[in-house]
Design an enzyme around this catalytic site. Structure first.
Site, PDB file in Angstrom:
ATOM      1  N   LYS A  22       5.149  -3.782  -3.736  1.00  0.00           N
ATOM      2  CA  LYS A  22       4.960  -3.159  -5.107  1.00  0.00           C
ATOM      3  C   LYS A  22       5.635  -4.003  -6.159  1.00  0.00           C
ATOM      4  O   LYS A  22       4.852  -4.370  -6.922  1.00  0.00           O
ATOM      5  CB  LYS A  22       5.662  -1.777  -5.173  1.00  0.00           C
ATOM      6  CG  LYS A  22       5.646  -1.309  -6.618  1.00  0.00           C
ATOM      7  CD  LYS A  22       6.244  -0.105  -6.554  1.00  0.00           C
ATOM      8  CE  LYS A  22       7.837  -0.092  -6.523  1.00  0.00           C
ATOM      9  NZ  LYS A  22       8.695  -0.114  -7.791  1.00  0.00           N
ATOM     10  N   ASN A  23       6.658  -4.552  -5.898  1.00  0.00           N
ATOM     11  CA  ASN A  23       7.581  -5.270  -6.823  1.00  0.00           C
ATOM     12  C   ASN A  23       7.054  -6.664  -7.149  1.00  0.00           C
ATOM     13  O   ASN A  23       7.551  -7.359  -7.976  1.00  0.00           O
ATOM     14  CB  ASN A  23       9.023  -5.132  -6.739  1.00  0.00           C
ATOM     15  CG  ASN A  23       9.564  -3.777  -7.172  1.00  0.00           C
ATOM     16  OD1 ASN A  23       8.691  -3.118  -7.626  1.00  0.00           O
ATOM     17  ND2 ASN A  23      10.841  -3.400  -6.685  1.00  0.00           N
ATOM     18  N   CYS A 120      16.731   5.374 -17.530  1.00  0.00           N
ATOM     19  CA  CYS A 120      16.079   5.985 -16.181  1.00  0.00           C
ATOM     20  C   CYS A 120      17.009   6.683 -15.475  1.00  0.00           C
ATOM     21  O   CYS A 120      18.398   6.453 -15.424  1.00  0.00           O
ATOM     22  CB  CYS A 120      15.227   5.272 -15.732  1.00  0.00           C
ATOM     23  SG  CYS A 120      15.836   4.001 -14.411  1.00  0.00           S
ATOM     24  N   ARG A 125      19.594   0.571 -17.843  1.00  0.00           N
ATOM     25  CA  ARG A 125      18.620  -0.652 -17.690  1.00  0.00           C
ATOM     26  C   ARG A 125      17.932  -1.156 -19.025  1.00  0.00           C
ATOM     27  O   ARG A 125      16.676  -1.001 -19.129  1.00  0.00           O
ATOM     28  CB  ARG A 125      17.254  -0.162 -16.545  1.00  0.00           C
ATOM     29  CG  ARG A 125      17.892   0.161 -15.588  1.00  0.00           C
ATOM     30  CD  ARG A 125      16.886   0.888 -14.522  1.00  0.00           C
ATOM     31  NE  ARG A 125      15.960  -0.256 -13.959  1.00  0.00           N
ATOM     32  CZ  ARG A 125      15.087   0.009 -13.256  1.00  0.00           C
ATOM     33  NH1 ARG A 125      14.548   1.201 -12.898  1.00  0.00           N
ATOM     34  NH2 ARG A 125      14.350  -1.038 -12.650  1.00  0.00           N
ATOM     35  N   PRO A 126      18.687  -1.860 -19.805  1.00  0.00           N
ATOM     36  CA  PRO A 126      18.360  -2.599 -21.119  1.00  0.00           C
ATOM     37  C   PRO A 126      17.151  -3.662 -20.711  1.00  0.00           C
ATOM     38  O   PRO A 126      17.109  -4.203 -19.624  1.00  0.00           O
ATOM     39  CB  PRO A 126      19.404  -3.041 -21.916  1.00  0.00           C
ATOM     40  CG  PRO A 126      20.577  -3.000 -20.739  1.00  0.00           C
ATOM     41  CD  PRO A 126      20.152  -2.174 -19.623  1.00  0.00           C
ATOM     42  N   ILE A 127      16.527  -4.063 -21.864  1.00  0.00           N
ATOM     43  CA  ILE A 127      15.873  -5.297 -21.341  1.00  0.00           C
ATOM     44  C   ILE A 127      16.240  -6.454 -22.625  1.00  0.00           C
ATOM     45  O   ILE A 127      15.444  -7.309 -22.724  1.00  0.00           O
ATOM     46  CB  ILE A 127      14.113  -5.445 -21.769  1.00  0.00           C
ATOM     47  CG1 ILE A 127      13.890  -4.441 -22.946  1.00  0.00           C
ATOM     48  CG2 ILE A 127      13.689  -4.166 -20.479  1.00  0.00           C
ATOM     49  CD1 ILE A 127      12.447  -4.681 -23.064  1.00  0.00           C
ATOM     50  N   ASP A 128      17.462  -6.410 -22.900  1.00  0.00           N
ATOM     51  CA  ASP A 128      18.084  -7.337 -24.021  1.00  0.00           C
ATOM     52  C   ASP A 128      18.001  -8.672 -23.556  1.00  0.00           C
ATOM     53  O   ASP A 128      17.491  -9.689 -24.204  1.00  0.00           O
ATOM     54  CB  ASP A 128      19.613  -6.917 -24.178  1.00  0.00           C
ATOM     55  CG  ASP A 128      20.283  -6.898 -22.950  1.00  0.00           C
ATOM     56  OD1 ASP A 128      19.950  -6.349 -21.952  1.00  0.00           O
ATOM     57  OD2 ASP A 128      21.369  -7.369 -22.935  1.00  0.00           O
ATOM     58  N   LEU A 129      17.880  -9.013 -22.146  1.00  0.00           N
ATOM     59  CA  LEU A 129      18.007 -10.360 -21.542  1.00  0.00           C
ATOM     60  C   LEU A 129      16.599 -10.973 -21.585  1.00  0.00           C
ATOM     61  O   LEU A 129      16.254 -12.170 -21.779  1.00  0.00           O
ATOM     62  CB  LEU A 129      18.565 -10.531 -20.308  1.00  0.00           C
ATOM     63  CG  LEU A 129      20.116 -10.043 -20.010  1.00  0.00           C
ATOM     64  CD1 LEU A 129      20.504 -10.059 -18.554  1.00  0.00           C
ATOM     65  CD2 LEU A 129      21.052 -10.789 -21.024  1.00  0.00           C
ATOM     66  N   ASP A 308      17.842  -1.884  -3.566  1.00  0.00           N
ATOM     67  CA  ASP A 308      16.717  -0.711  -3.256  1.00  0.00           C
ATOM     68  C   ASP A 308      16.843  -0.125  -1.824  1.00  0.00           C
ATOM     69  O   ASP A 308      15.884   0.763  -1.260  1.00  0.00           O
ATOM     70  CB  ASP A 308      15.393  -1.313  -3.495  1.00  0.00           C
ATOM     71  CG  ASP A 308      15.111  -1.661  -4.876  1.00  0.00           C
ATOM     72  OD1 ASP A 308      15.692  -0.919  -5.803  1.00  0.00           O
ATOM     73  OD2 ASP A 308      14.242  -2.314  -5.310  1.00  0.00           O
ATOM     74  N   ARG A 400       5.003   6.699  -6.010  1.00  0.00           N
ATOM     75  CA  ARG A 400       5.354   5.403  -6.821  1.00  0.00           C
ATOM     76  C   ARG A 400       5.087   4.174  -6.240  1.00  0.00           C
ATOM     77  O   ARG A 400       4.733   3.053  -6.346  1.00  0.00           O
ATOM     78  CB  ARG A 400       6.283   5.609  -7.925  1.00  0.00           C
ATOM     79  CG  ARG A 400       6.209   6.380  -8.748  1.00  0.00           C
ATOM     80  CD  ARG A 400       7.215   6.399 -10.130  1.00  0.00           C
ATOM     81  NE  ARG A 400       7.492   5.165 -10.407  1.00  0.00           N
ATOM     82  CZ  ARG A 400       8.388   4.466 -11.023  1.00  0.00           C
ATOM     83  NH1 ARG A 400       9.303   5.417 -11.355  1.00  0.00           N
ATOM     84  NH2 ARG A 400       8.413   3.352 -11.617  1.00  0.00           N
TER      85      ARG A 400
END
Ligand code: EPU
Length: 434
Positions: A22-23, A120, A125-129, A308, A400
């Site tokens: 999936k990933n 979540c 889980r930011p997306i700043d990077l 995971d 999922r």
């Protein structure tokens, strides 16, 4: 909402087949946005996140064909006529990986508007990077009303040093840099096999990427990318989950169609815990006939032990003799399964980022709730060894990312079935008089 009903106690025996990762499939589908020509992806898992990505890309005007079964789990994505480079909150909120479209959209269309994912179940889980990296490539980033907008006439190559290792962040910038003007050198990159798989696909599309799978990746930007055909790597987390299932149930299973090279840290830890595995080029056989021993484990970025697999490993620790200390170093809130496992009879104490698991404790059936994808997988594993019939609620989490897990486990002797929710009869509201 579907539930799983699982009767524990059966050793798993036989062969179980692993689906595509999936990933790896999610970024590969986003990569199709970079080209006008069709991209054909094989070994796509039949899971809900793929369907969400199909919807996401279709909403932008992409033509996405998705075929399973004899069509070899294949998707053909044609992004020639993109109508709107936008990802709405409705889709992003159900799948954080939707933010992977930001990099390719700004690189190809010069503009992208993507909803911020928010926190979540497993952490903030930011997306700043991701955003910082895109700014380094020359994008102008603005944030408003929960949306991030990126603009750039043409991205330009730059030096990027990630403050922290991020898997989708590395993938995002890899895709953006592929169409940038000039060379990009990215340092402190994620080394996950999924990153290397994405780079393989991009190179087939005409990108010039070197070093993917190592901490330093060099990308020589090109003006356009073309179509390509690519086979997604096997899902190492699904494979790992089945290997742990075999180890737990005292069976003899062959986990086929996997890539043992990607499972090094897990197989090493299992060896320490007393689980015998034998592997060849594309399968791992698990023979679990002796007692399990406690072994401490810490999650790390690849090639370390994957976060995971932490929840699944915790179930194993409950069945091992002695105390195992499990440290979660990647996400700050990834122990939701521990409470549910305790309700099944485990003895787990959480202290910050550490879980102290005292084994061996017999597990018994309970009604439990899945809280995120991997936590759900751990509950399935626990139920397979528990005494009695466990009911797991909210299995949409597991759908999922695990393809038909109940059918696969039934194929090796697991007693698991899916039931739809039985809704209580609606009460008739009494008439209200003014
Ligand atoms: N982080 C930041 N800022 C960023 C990006 C990440 O602070 O801009 C932090 C995260 O909050 C986290 C750490 O960095 O603490 C690592 O996060 P990473 O970005 O590597 O995670 P991700 O890319 O969002 C992917 C997988 C996850 C997997 C992690 C770690 C996909 C689609 N998702 O997430 O998979 O747990 O890497 O290996 O590839 C799952 O499949 O169940 C799953 C959650």
């Amino acid at each position: 909402m579907d539930k799983f009903v699982i009767r524990g106690g059966n050793p798993l025996l036989g062969t179980i087949r692993v689906s595509g990762a999936k990933n790896a499939a999610l970024p590969a589908m986003a990569a199709a946005l970079l080209a006008e020509e069709p991209v054909i992806l094989e070994n796509i898992p039949q899971v809900r996140d793929i369907e969400t990505t199909r919807k996401l890309l279709a909403a932008m005007g992409a033509e996405v064909e998705l075929g399973y079964g004899r069509a070899q789990h294949r998707t053909t994505l044609c992004c020639r006529n993109l109508v709107s480079p936008e990802a709405s909150y409705e889709l992003v909120k159900t799948m954080r990986a939707s933010t992977l479209v930001l990099g390719p959209l700004v690189a190809r269309c010069g503009r992208a508007r993507v909803s911020l994912p928010g926190g979540c179940a497993i952490g903030a889980r930011p997306i700043d990077l991701h955003l910082k990296g895109l700014e380094r490539l020359g994008a102008i980033i603005t944030q408003e009303h929960g949306y991030v907008e990126a603009r750039a006439e043409r991205l330009r190559g730059a030096e990027i040093v990630f403050d922290k290792i991020t898997v989708t962040g590395t993938e995002e910038l890899l895709m953006a840099a592929a169409l940038a003007d000039g060379e990009t050198v990215m340092q402190n990159c994620a080394r996950e096999p999924e990153v290397a798989d994405l780079a393989d696909l991009l190179n087939k599309m005409g990108a010039r990427i070197e070093g993917a799978g190592t901490a330093t990746i060099r990308v020589k930007g090109v003006a356009t990318l073309h179509g390509a055909k690519h086979r997604i790597i096997p899902d190492r987390i699904e494979a790992g989950s089945f290997i742990v299932a075999g180890a737990l149930t005292g069976g003899d299973i062959n986990v086929a169609g996997c890539e043992p090279r990607h499972l090094g840290a897990l197989l090493h830890k299992l060896d320490e815990a007393g689980v015998k595995t034998v592997h060849n080029a594309d399968s791992v056989r698990v023979i679990s006939d002796g007692p399990l021993r406690a072994a401490d484990m810490e999650t790390e970025e690849y090639p370390g032990f994957p976060t995971d697999m932490q929840a699944q490993y915790m179930v194993l620790a409950t069945q091992a003799e002695g105390t195992s200390i499990i440290t979660e170093n990647i996400f700050e809130n990834r122990f939701m399964h521990a409470l549910e496992l305790d309700r099944m009879g485990a003895n787990i104490k959480i202290e910050g980022s550490r879980a102290i698991v005292r084994g061996k404790t017999p597990l018994s059936a309970a009604a439990v709730q899945a809280s995120d994808l991997r936590a759900s997988a751990s509950l399935v594993l626990a139920a397979l060894v528990a005494d009695g019939e466990t009911i797991i609620d909210r299995v949409y989490h597991i759908d999922r990312g695990y393809e038909h897990i109940e059918e696969k486990l039934r194929g090796v002797g697991g007693q698991i079935r899916r039931i739809g929710e039985i809704l209580p009869k609606r009460a008739v509201a009494p008439a209200v008089r003014a």
